[in-house]
Design a protein around this motif. Structure first.
Motif, PDB file in Angstrom:
ATOM      1  N   MET A 103      -4.020  -7.503 -16.845  1.00  0.00           N
ATOM      2  CA  MET A 103      -3.248  -6.579 -15.841  1.00  0.00           C
ATOM      3  C   MET A 103      -4.165  -5.464 -15.708  1.00  0.00           C
ATOM      4  O   MET A 103      -4.273  -5.142 -14.208  1.00  0.00           O
ATOM      5  N   TYR A 104      -5.133  -4.638 -16.302  1.00  0.00           N
ATOM      6  CA  TYR A 104      -5.822  -3.430 -15.798  1.00  0.00           C
ATOM      7  C   TYR A 104      -6.761  -4.460 -15.392  1.00  0.00           C
ATOM      8  O   TYR A 104      -7.346  -4.109 -13.973  1.00  0.00           O
ATOM      9  N   ASN A 105      -7.313  -5.406 -15.236  1.00  0.00           N
ATOM     10  CA  ASN A 105      -8.145  -6.150 -14.779  1.00  0.00           C
ATOM     11  C   ASN A 105      -7.712  -6.998 -13.143  1.00  0.00           C
ATOM     12  O   ASN A 105      -8.337  -6.581 -11.665  1.00  0.00           O
ATOM     13  N   PHE A 106      -6.166  -7.120 -12.864  1.00  0.00           N
ATOM     14  CA  PHE A 106      -5.713  -7.317 -11.580  1.00  0.00           C
ATOM     15  C   PHE A 106      -5.669  -5.780 -10.827  1.00  0.00           C
ATOM     16  O   PHE A 106      -5.882  -6.489  -9.570  1.00  0.00           O
ATOM     17  N   LEU A 107      -4.986  -4.888 -11.587  1.00  0.00           N
ATOM     18  CA  LEU A 107      -4.782  -3.749 -10.751  1.00  0.00           C
ATOM     19  C   LEU A 107      -6.508  -3.149 -10.771  1.00  0.00           C
ATOM     20  O   LEU A 107      -6.218  -2.646  -9.493  1.00  0.00           O
ATOM     21  N   LEU A 108      -7.597  -3.459 -11.000  1.00  0.00           N
ATOM     22  CA  LEU A 108      -8.392  -3.628 -10.542  1.00  0.00           C
ATOM     23  C   LEU A 108      -8.909  -4.054  -9.278  1.00  0.00           C
ATOM     24  O   LEU A 108      -9.554  -3.604  -8.486  1.00  0.00           O
ATOM     25  N   VAL A 109      -8.652  -4.946  -9.333  1.00  0.00           N
ATOM     26  CA  VAL A 109      -9.412  -5.955  -7.933  1.00  0.00           C
ATOM     27  C   VAL A 109      -8.351  -5.536  -7.141  1.00  0.00           C
ATOM     28  O   VAL A 109      -9.323  -5.346  -5.521  1.00  0.00           O
ATOM     29  N   ILE A 110      -7.289  -4.924  -7.122  1.00  0.00           N
ATOM     30  CA  ILE A 110      -6.625  -4.627  -6.143  1.00  0.00           C
ATOM     31  C   ILE A 110      -6.990  -3.248  -5.157  1.00  0.00           C
ATOM     32  O   ILE A 110      -7.489  -2.945  -3.877  1.00  0.00           O
ATOM     33  N   MET A 139      -3.174   3.088  13.414  1.00  0.00           N
ATOM     34  CA  MET A 139      -4.484   3.177  12.072  1.00  0.00           C
ATOM     35  C   MET A 139      -4.315   4.838  10.979  1.00  0.00           C
ATOM     36  O   MET A 139      -4.574   4.735  10.223  1.00  0.00           O
ATOM     37  N   GLN A 140      -3.383   5.079  12.072  1.00  0.00           N
ATOM     38  CA  GLN A 140      -3.249   6.998  10.859  1.00  0.00           C
ATOM     39  C   GLN A 140      -2.339   6.588   9.853  1.00  0.00           C
ATOM     40  O   GLN A 140      -2.353   7.457   8.476  1.00  0.00           O
ATOM     41  N   LYS A 141      -1.696   6.320   9.967  1.00  0.00           N
ATOM     42  CA  LYS A 141      -0.407   6.023   9.097  1.00  0.00           C
ATOM     43  C   LYS A 141      -0.544   4.708   8.219  1.00  0.00           C
ATOM     44  O   LYS A 141      -0.410   5.060   7.048  1.00  0.00           O
ATOM     45  N   ALA A 142      -1.347   3.689   8.824  1.00  0.00           N
ATOM     46  CA  ALA A 142      -1.758   2.544   7.648  1.00  0.00           C
ATOM     47  C   ALA A 142      -2.885   3.028   6.602  1.00  0.00           C
ATOM     48  O   ALA A 142      -2.649   2.717   5.509  1.00  0.00           O
ATOM     49  N   THR A 143      -3.689   4.149   6.931  1.00  0.00           N
ATOM     50  CA  THR A 143      -4.523   4.837   6.527  1.00  0.00           C
ATOM     51  C   THR A 143      -3.912   5.807   4.952  1.00  0.00           C
ATOM     52  O   THR A 143      -4.495   5.964   4.404  1.00  0.00           O
ATOM     53  N   ALA A 144      -2.867   5.980   5.879  1.00  0.00           N
ATOM     54  CA  ALA A 144      -2.437   7.723   4.572  1.00  0.00           C
ATOM     55  C   ALA A 144      -1.861   6.761   4.007  1.00  0.00           C
ATOM     56  O   ALA A 144      -1.566   7.113   2.380  1.00  0.00           O
ATOM     57  N   TYR A 145      -0.623   5.855   4.341  1.00  0.00           N
ATOM     58  CA  TYR A 145      -0.060   4.122   3.064  1.00  0.00           C
ATOM     59  C   TYR A 145      -1.122   4.135   2.684  1.00  0.00           C
ATOM     60  O   TYR A 145      -0.971   4.025   1.084  1.00  0.00           O
ATOM     61  N   MET A 146      -2.420   3.276   2.872  1.00  0.00           N
ATOM     62  CA  MET A 146      -3.495   3.112   1.615  1.00  0.00           C
ATOM     63  C   MET A 146      -4.195   3.786   0.779  1.00  0.00           C
ATOM     64  O   MET A 146      -3.749   3.708  -0.288  1.00  0.00           O
ATOM     65  N   GLY A 147      -4.388   5.443   1.268  1.00  0.00           N
ATOM     66  CA  GLY A 147      -5.109   6.649   0.282  1.00  0.00           C
ATOM     67  C   GLY A 147      -3.762   6.378  -0.505  1.00  0.00           C
ATOM     68  O   GLY A 147      -3.998   7.034  -2.091  1.00  0.00           O
ATOM     69  N   ALA A 148      -2.794   6.629  -0.204  1.00  0.00           N
ATOM     70  CA  ALA A 148      -1.614   6.920  -1.196  1.00  0.00           C
ATOM     71  C   ALA A 148      -0.884   5.845  -2.249  1.00  0.00           C
ATOM     72  O   ALA A 148      -1.564   6.171  -3.333  1.00  0.00           O
ATOM     73  N   VAL A 149      -1.289   4.747  -1.841  1.00  0.00           N
ATOM     74  CA  VAL A 149      -1.288   3.412  -2.808  1.00  0.00           C
ATOM     75  C   VAL A 149      -2.565   3.591  -3.715  1.00  0.00           C
ATOM     76  O   VAL A 149      -1.827   3.093  -4.983  1.00  0.00           O
ATOM     77  N   LEU A 186      -2.926   3.853  -7.988  1.00  0.00           N
ATOM     78  CA  LEU A 186      -3.255   2.885  -8.439  1.00  0.00           C
ATOM     79  C   LEU A 186      -3.770   3.460  -9.385  1.00  0.00           C
ATOM     80  O   LEU A 186      -3.864   2.688 -10.394  1.00  0.00           O
ATOM     81  N   LEU A 187      -4.727   4.388  -9.547  1.00  0.00           N
ATOM     82  CA  LEU A 187      -5.709   4.737  -9.837  1.00  0.00           C
ATOM     83  C   LEU A 187      -5.775   5.667 -11.075  1.00  0.00           C
ATOM     84  O   LEU A 187      -6.187   5.477 -12.088  1.00  0.00           O
ATOM     85  N   PHE A 188      -3.963   6.408 -11.215  1.00  0.00           N
ATOM     86  CA  PHE A 188      -3.996   7.143 -11.634  1.00  0.00           C
ATOM     87  C   PHE A 188      -3.049   6.043 -12.748  1.00  0.00           C
ATOM     88  O   PHE A 188      -3.480   6.063 -14.302  1.00  0.00           O
ATOM     89  N   LEU A 189      -2.461   5.248 -12.550  1.00  0.00           N
ATOM     90  CA  LEU A 189      -1.886   3.709 -13.654  1.00  0.00           C
ATOM     91  C   LEU A 189      -3.001   2.977 -13.923  1.00  0.00           C
ATOM     92  O   LEU A 189      -2.603   2.948 -15.177  1.00  0.00           O
ATOM     93  N   ALA A 212      -5.984   4.941 -15.074  1.00  0.00           N
ATOM     94  CA  ALA A 212      -6.194   5.253 -15.673  1.00  0.00           C
ATOM     95  C   ALA A 212      -6.030   5.410 -16.844  1.00  0.00           C
ATOM     96  O   ALA A 212      -5.765   6.269 -18.023  1.00  0.00           O
ATOM     97  N   TYR A 213      -3.845   5.621 -16.646  1.00  0.00           N
ATOM     98  CA  TYR A 213      -3.407   5.223 -17.740  1.00  0.00           C
ATOM     99  C   TYR A 213      -3.528   4.703 -18.780  1.00  0.00           C
ATOM    100  O   TYR A 213      -3.468   4.149 -20.074  1.00  0.00           O
ATOM    101  N   LEU A 214      -4.089   3.313 -18.091  1.00  0.00           N
ATOM    102  CA  LEU A 214      -4.055   1.828 -18.899  1.00  0.00           C
ATOM    103  C   LEU A 214      -5.135   1.689 -20.113  1.00  0.00           C
ATOM    104  O   LEU A 214      -4.738   1.606 -21.064  1.00  0.00           O
ATOM    105  N   SER A 215      -6.086   2.964 -19.377  1.00  0.00           N
ATOM    106  CA  SER A 215      -7.747   2.433 -20.089  1.00  0.00           C
ATOM    107  C   SER A 215      -7.536   3.833 -20.708  1.00  0.00           C
ATOM    108  O   SER A 215      -8.090   3.262 -22.579  1.00  0.00           O
ATOM    109  N   SER A 216      -6.351   4.673 -20.985  1.00  0.00           N
ATOM    110  CA  SER A 216      -6.462   5.639 -22.087  1.00  0.00           C
ATOM    111  C   SER A 216      -5.625   4.638 -23.841  1.00  0.00           C
ATOM    112  O   SER A 216      -5.366   5.081 -24.668  1.00  0.00           O
ATOM    113  N   LYS A 217      -4.677   3.813 -23.624  1.00  0.00           N
ATOM    114  CA  LYS A 217      -4.081   3.293 -24.517  1.00  0.00           C
ATOM    115  C   LYS A 217      -4.810   1.731 -24.998  1.00  0.00           C
ATOM    116  O   LYS A 217      -5.925   1.669 -24.628  1.00  0.00           O
TER     117      LYS A 217
END
Length: 78
Positions: free
Chosen positions: A1-8, A54-64, A68-71, A73-78
């Protein structure tokens, strides 16, 4: 799961960079460099067409990307 999320996250990072580079430039003059573009902040019209997409797509990609980065970080702390 961690490696898959890292690739994404890596793929999404590249897509965000490409999306930012595809956006049209908003700097029109040398005066914008000194004012930081503040003169265009309040007088700017709403973006339309490709620029809006492009503004909306960049904003949505940034939010996702952030979620994913917070997820990751959470997975790596366990």
């Amino acid at each position: 799961m961690y490696n898959f999320l890292l690739v994404i996250v890596i793929i999404l990072s590249v897509l965000i960079v490409i999306g930012i580079m595809m956006q049209p430039s908003k700097q029109n003059s040398a005066a914008s460099a000194f004012t930081g573009g503040a003169d265009n902040l309040f007088g700017r019209q709403k973006a339309r067409g490709f620029e809006a997409f492009m503004q909306k797509a960049t904003a949505y990609m940034g939010a996702v990307w952030m979620i994913l980065l917070f997820l990751l970080a959470y997975l790596s702390s366990k």
